[in-house]
Write a protein that holds these residues in place. Structure first.
Motif, short mmCIF file in Angstrom:
data_model
loop_
_atom_site.label_atom_id
_atom_site.label_comp_id
_atom_site.label_asym_id
_atom_site.label_seq_id
_atom_site.Cartn_x
_atom_site.Cartn_y
_atom_site.Cartn_z
N LEU A 268 0.82 -1.21 0.00
CA LEU A 268 0.00 0.00 0.00
C LEU A 268 0.86 1.27 0.00
CD1 LEU A 268 -2.80 -1.00 2.53
CD2 LEU A 268 -2.96 -0.86 0.03
N ILE A 269 2.09 1.18 0.51
CA ILE A 269 2.95 2.37 0.55
C ILE A 269 3.28 2.84 -0.86
CG2 ILE A 269 5.14 3.32 1.35
CD1 ILE A 269 5.05 1.31 3.65
N PRO A 270 3.88 2.00 -1.72
CA PRO A 270 4.11 2.47 -3.10
C PRO A 270 2.81 2.74 -3.85
CG PRO A 270 4.70 0.15 -2.89
CD PRO A 270 4.49 0.67 -1.51
N ALA A 271 1.75 1.99 -3.53
CA ALA A 271 0.47 2.23 -4.20
C ALA A 271 -0.08 3.61 -3.85
CB ALA A 271 -0.53 1.15 -3.81
N LEU A 272 0.04 4.01 -2.58
CA LEU A 272 -0.43 5.33 -2.16
C LEU A 272 0.39 6.43 -2.82
CD1 LEU A 272 -1.15 4.72 1.64
CD2 LEU A 272 -2.82 5.24 -0.16
N TYR A 273 1.70 6.19 -2.97
CA TYR A 273 2.53 7.19 -3.66
C TYR A 273 2.07 7.34 -5.11
CZ TYR A 273 6.41 9.49 -5.96
OH TYR A 273 7.17 10.36 -6.71
N LEU A 274 1.80 6.22 -5.78
CA LEU A 274 1.35 6.27 -7.16
C LEU A 274 0.03 7.03 -7.27
CD1 LEU A 274 1.59 5.44 -10.12
CD2 LEU A 274 0.49 3.26 -9.51
N VAL A 275 -0.90 6.74 -6.38
CA VAL A 275 -2.18 7.45 -6.40
C VAL A 275 -1.96 8.94 -6.17
CG1 VAL A 275 -4.36 7.75 -5.16
CG2 VAL A 275 -3.54 5.45 -5.70
N ALA A 276 -1.05 9.27 -5.25
CA ALA A 276 -0.80 10.68 -4.92
C ALA A 276 -0.26 11.45 -6.11
CB ALA A 276 0.16 10.78 -3.73
N ILE A 277 0.69 10.86 -6.84
CA ILE A 277 1.24 11.62 -7.97
C ILE A 277 0.26 11.68 -9.14
CG2 ILE A 277 3.66 11.25 -7.34
CD1 ILE A 277 3.80 9.21 -9.65
N LEU A 278 -0.57 10.64 -9.29
CA LEU A 278 -1.60 10.71 -10.34
C LEU A 278 -2.61 11.81 -10.02
CD1 LEU A 278 -2.26 6.90 -10.97
CD2 LEU A 278 -1.17 8.53 -12.55
N ALA A 279 -3.03 11.87 -8.74
CA ALA A 279 -3.96 12.92 -8.33
C ALA A 279 -3.31 14.29 -8.44
CB ALA A 279 -4.44 12.67 -6.90
N GLY A 280 -2.03 14.36 -8.05
CA GLY A 280 -1.32 15.62 -8.14
C GLY A 280 -1.17 16.09 -9.57
N ALA A 281 -0.93 15.15 -10.48
CA ALA A 281 -0.81 15.51 -11.89
C ALA A 281 -2.12 16.06 -12.43
CB ALA A 281 -0.35 14.30 -12.70
N LEU A 282 -3.23 15.43 -12.05
CA LEU A 282 -4.54 15.92 -12.49
C LEU A 282 -4.82 17.31 -11.93
CD1 LEU A 282 -6.72 12.69 -12.20
CD2 LEU A 282 -5.97 13.84 -14.31
N LEU A 283 -4.42 17.53 -10.68
CA LEU A 283 -4.67 18.81 -10.02
C LEU A 283 -3.84 19.94 -10.61
CD1 LEU A 283 -6.10 20.24 -7.61
CD2 LEU A 283 -4.07 19.69 -6.25
N THR A 284 -2.57 19.65 -10.90
CA THR A 284 -1.66 20.70 -11.36
C THR A 284 -1.54 20.76 -12.87
OG1 THR A 284 0.26 19.21 -11.20
CG2 THR A 284 -0.29 20.53 -9.25
N GLY A 285 -2.07 19.78 -13.59
CA GLY A 285 -1.88 19.73 -15.04
C GLY A 285 -2.97 20.38 -15.85
N ARG A 286 -3.86 21.11 -15.19
CA ARG A 286 -4.94 21.77 -15.92
C ARG A 286 -4.40 22.74 -16.96
NH1 ARG A 286 -8.44 23.19 -10.48
NH2 ARG A 286 -9.01 21.04 -9.95
N GLY A 287 -4.94 22.64 -18.16
CA GLY A 287 -4.51 23.53 -19.23
C GLY A 287 -3.39 22.97 -20.08
N LEU A 288 -2.74 21.90 -19.63
CA LEU A 288 -1.68 21.29 -20.43
C LEU A 288 -2.29 20.52 -21.60
CD1 LEU A 288 0.86 19.73 -17.87
CD2 LEU A 288 1.29 21.62 -19.45
#
Length: 333
Positions: A268-288
């Protein structure tokens, strides 16, 4: 009359961009005298010939050798060759806005700072570069450093490039040539430790072209992490959670994957990291553009894990053998 400026440029393999970079310095909207000192390292292209040709045609430009090819050595060599009371550090591929030096000098005079600098404005052309540019201007990618993510002007730990009072550089003994990377952060730390003020001025924006692929980006951030650990060993108390987050992420992922065959919840530790960066990418990638957006999670992971691995594996042999740096005053004799 505005004070005279010395612009020092460490130059290595900059044949393509050097002429334009120097011309943008000489064309600054500034009414004081400007000199440019190019410290040229052993390049693999025609950088030396281009630099010599520029100096031959323009009396405000001079060239000094940097046999080591290392950035701090180049900066100290150029400092020793220069003479003016204000010193601007500029890279050989930097594209300065026309009011860069004028804004810097006005800010020095208004704030009493020893060094002022602005924003490293990452701009990409290819989808991968666009993703890196977005990551380098987001807190998820680089933390809360104002010279990356912007913000209000004011005191800062460090700034991008920098326009200095020569008296401050002489006071701290110039750039420390031990630090192959992170020499700017380390220099600004010594300026602050000796009572100086480092000031972030968001009006000073310098265009920066990110690395073009994942391998180059990983190498860049690996060395950032490796040398930031060396700085931490040299200057106790300069590490905070922002710097520890990437190595903690690396440790968590490694231990999670290693323990998961014996204790499945560890995955779950690496899985949570993966989820976090995917969510972060969606949050910060608007307009790309879509092609850049799909690369953003890879970019975040590359930056985090490369920096963290570099920090964790930084060998003690890189530690600074003695506390004193190169004495800039000795370079003038």
């Amino acid at each position: 009359m505005s004070p005279s400026i010395s612009v020092i440029m460490p130059v290595l393999n900059e044949e393509r961009h050097l002429r334009e970079a120097v011309q943008q310095v000489l064309d600054q909207d500034y009414d004081g005298a400007i000199e440019v000192v190019l410290a040229v390292g052993p390049s693999r292209d025609r950088t030396q010939e281009v630099a010599d040709a520029i100096a031959a045609a323009e009396p405000r430009v001079s060239v000094v050798a940097n046999p080591t090819g290392r950035t701090p050595n180049a900066l100290n060599a150029a400092l020793a060759k220069s003479s003016n009371p204000i010193v601007a550090r500029v890279d050989g591929h930097a594209m300065l806005p026309k009011d860069y030096i004028r804004t810097a000098v006005e800010t020095l005079q208004e704030t009493g700072a020893d060094n002022v600098g602005g924003i490293m404005a990452a701009e990409g052309i290819t989808p991968f570069e666009q993703a890196v540019a977005r990551a380098m201007t987001s807190k998820i990618g680089v933390g809360n450093a104002a010279f990356h993510v912007g913000g209000e002007g004011g005191p800062a730990d460090t700034v991008y490039l920098g326009v200095f009072r020569r008296s401050a550089l002489e006071r701290v003994g110039g750039y420390d040539e031990h630090f192959q990377r992170a020499q700017d952060w380390e220099m600004n730390h010594r300026i602050r430790e000796t009572g100086g003020l480092v000031w972030f001025q968001p009006k000073m924006r310098v265009s920066y072209r990110p690395r073009p692929n994942a391998r180059a980006l990983a190498k860049q951030y690996f060395h950032y992490g490796r040398w930031r650990r060396v700085v931490a060993r040299t200057h106790q108390g300069t590490i905070n959670f922002r710097y520890l987050a990437p190595p903690l992420a690396v440790l968590g992922i490694v231990f999670g994957l290693a323990l998961s065959p014996l204790f499945w919840p560890a995955v779950l530790i690496p899985a949570l990291y993966l989820v976090a960066i995917l969510a972060g990418a969606l949050l910060t990638g608007r307009g790309l553009p879509g092609a850049a957006l799909v690369r953003l999670p890879l970019v975040y992971a590359t930056m985090h894990l490369s920096w963290g691995t570099g920090f964790l594996t930084s060998p003690p042999r890189l530690s600074k053998p003695r506390p004193a740096g190169t004495n800039l005053q000795d370079l003038f004799h």
